[in-house]
Design a protein around this motif. Structure first.
Motif, PDB file in Angstrom:
ATOM      1  N   ILE A 171      -8.769  -8.427  10.096  1.00 44.72           N
ATOM      2  CA  ILE A 171      -7.686  -8.899   8.978  1.00 44.72           C
ATOM      3  C   ILE A 171      -7.144  -6.944   8.509  1.00 44.72           C
ATOM      4  O   ILE A 171      -7.416  -6.150   8.581  1.00 44.72           O
ATOM      5  N   PHE A 172      -5.569  -6.977   8.653  1.00 44.17           N
ATOM      6  CA  PHE A 172      -4.906  -5.545   7.950  1.00 44.17           C
ATOM      7  C   PHE A 172      -4.260  -5.886   6.494  1.00 44.17           C
ATOM      8  O   PHE A 172      -3.912  -6.749   5.785  1.00 44.17           O
ATOM      9  N   ARG A 173      -4.779  -4.828   6.479  1.00 45.67           N
ATOM     10  CA  ARG A 173      -4.477  -4.269   5.037  1.00 45.67           C
ATOM     11  C   ARG A 173      -3.024  -3.036   4.692  1.00 45.67           C
ATOM     12  O   ARG A 173      -3.165  -2.391   5.242  1.00 45.67           O
ATOM     13  N   PHE A 174      -2.501  -3.542   3.911  1.00 46.89           N
ATOM     14  CA  PHE A 174      -0.839  -2.301   4.124  1.00 46.89           C
ATOM     15  C   PHE A 174      -0.997  -1.649   2.265  1.00 46.89           C
ATOM     16  O   PHE A 174      -1.326  -2.552   1.433  1.00 46.89           O
ATOM     17  N   CYS A 175      -0.527  -0.610   2.496  1.00 46.14           N
ATOM     18  CA  CYS A 175      -0.077  -0.184   1.425  1.00 46.14           C
ATOM     19  C   CYS A 175       1.034  -0.795   0.395  1.00 46.14           C
ATOM     20  O   CYS A 175       1.346  -0.849  -0.593  1.00 46.14           O
ATOM     21  N   PHE A 223      -3.556  -9.266   5.714  1.00 48.80           N
ATOM     22  CA  PHE A 223      -2.928  -9.795   6.476  1.00 48.80           C
ATOM     23  C   PHE A 223      -3.713 -10.557   7.274  1.00 48.80           C
ATOM     24  O   PHE A 223      -4.552  -9.823   7.786  1.00 48.80           O
ATOM     25  N   VAL A 224      -3.901 -11.703   7.599  1.00 48.03           N
ATOM     26  CA  VAL A 224      -4.880 -12.432   8.188  1.00 48.03           C
ATOM     27  C   VAL A 224      -4.828 -12.441   9.207  1.00 48.03           C
ATOM     28  O   VAL A 224      -3.684 -13.499   8.951  1.00 48.03           O
TER      29      VAL A 224
END
Length: 168
Positions: A28-32, A21-22
């Motif tokens: 920038i957010f990264r999710f597993c 998610f930007v």
């Protein structure tokens, strides 16, 4: 191969997995997995959600300060490839992993140190409260061979009154 960390739960996100998610400010957010992404969209705080690393570290259930965590930090500076350096790094990673596992085991043992004594106290209290379920009060008074490691007060029941009421 670059391994990222999930913004919400701090687990590893492998290439081709997870959601990114930007935000409008280019953060920038990264999710597993979708579970982390949905919790982020619901504006939940990872420190208050029990299954996250942030919660476990905040409550003292996981190690927070350790020198082995320094090697996990993200480095954006590219290095020139050197075969010897790569081989030494791979050997060091194995040693560091072993050290980390040993330290985590010691941390866990230290956390669980007083648990056995606490369980013993709770069991003794439970036995003290419900000794009449184990043996009848009249048997406890008649048979002195049945000894508890703790003093137990046995209440005297008067069976004569109950028998008299039943006969009437």
């Amino acid at each position: 191969m670059r391994l990222e960390k999930c913004w919400f739960c701090s687990s590893t996100v492998y290439p081709g997995h997870g959601i990114q998610f930007v935000r409008n400010d280019a953060k920038i957010f990264r999710f597993c997995r979708s579970k982390c992404h949905k919790n982020f969209k619901m504006k939940r705080n990872p420190r208050k959600v029990k299954w996250t690393k942030a919660y476990r570290r905040l409550r003292g259930k996981d190690m927070t300060q350790d020198s082995t965590f320094e090697f996990e930090r993200k480095r954006n500076r590219p290095e020139r490839y050197d075969r010897n350096l790569t081989a030494n790094t791979l050997k060091a990673i194995k040693k560091i992993d072993k050290v980390r596992v040993d330290r985590e085991a010691r941390h866990h043992e230290k956390r669980m140190k007083g648990k056995k004594a606490k369980e013993h106290r709770e069991a003794a209290k439970e036995l003290e409260q419900s000794i009449s379920l184990v043996k009848a009060p009249s048997v406890l008074q008649q048979d002195p061979s049945f000894n508890l490691p703790i003093k137990v007060k046995v209440s005297q029941q008067q069976p004569n009154k109950s028998l008299a009421m039943m006969e009437e």
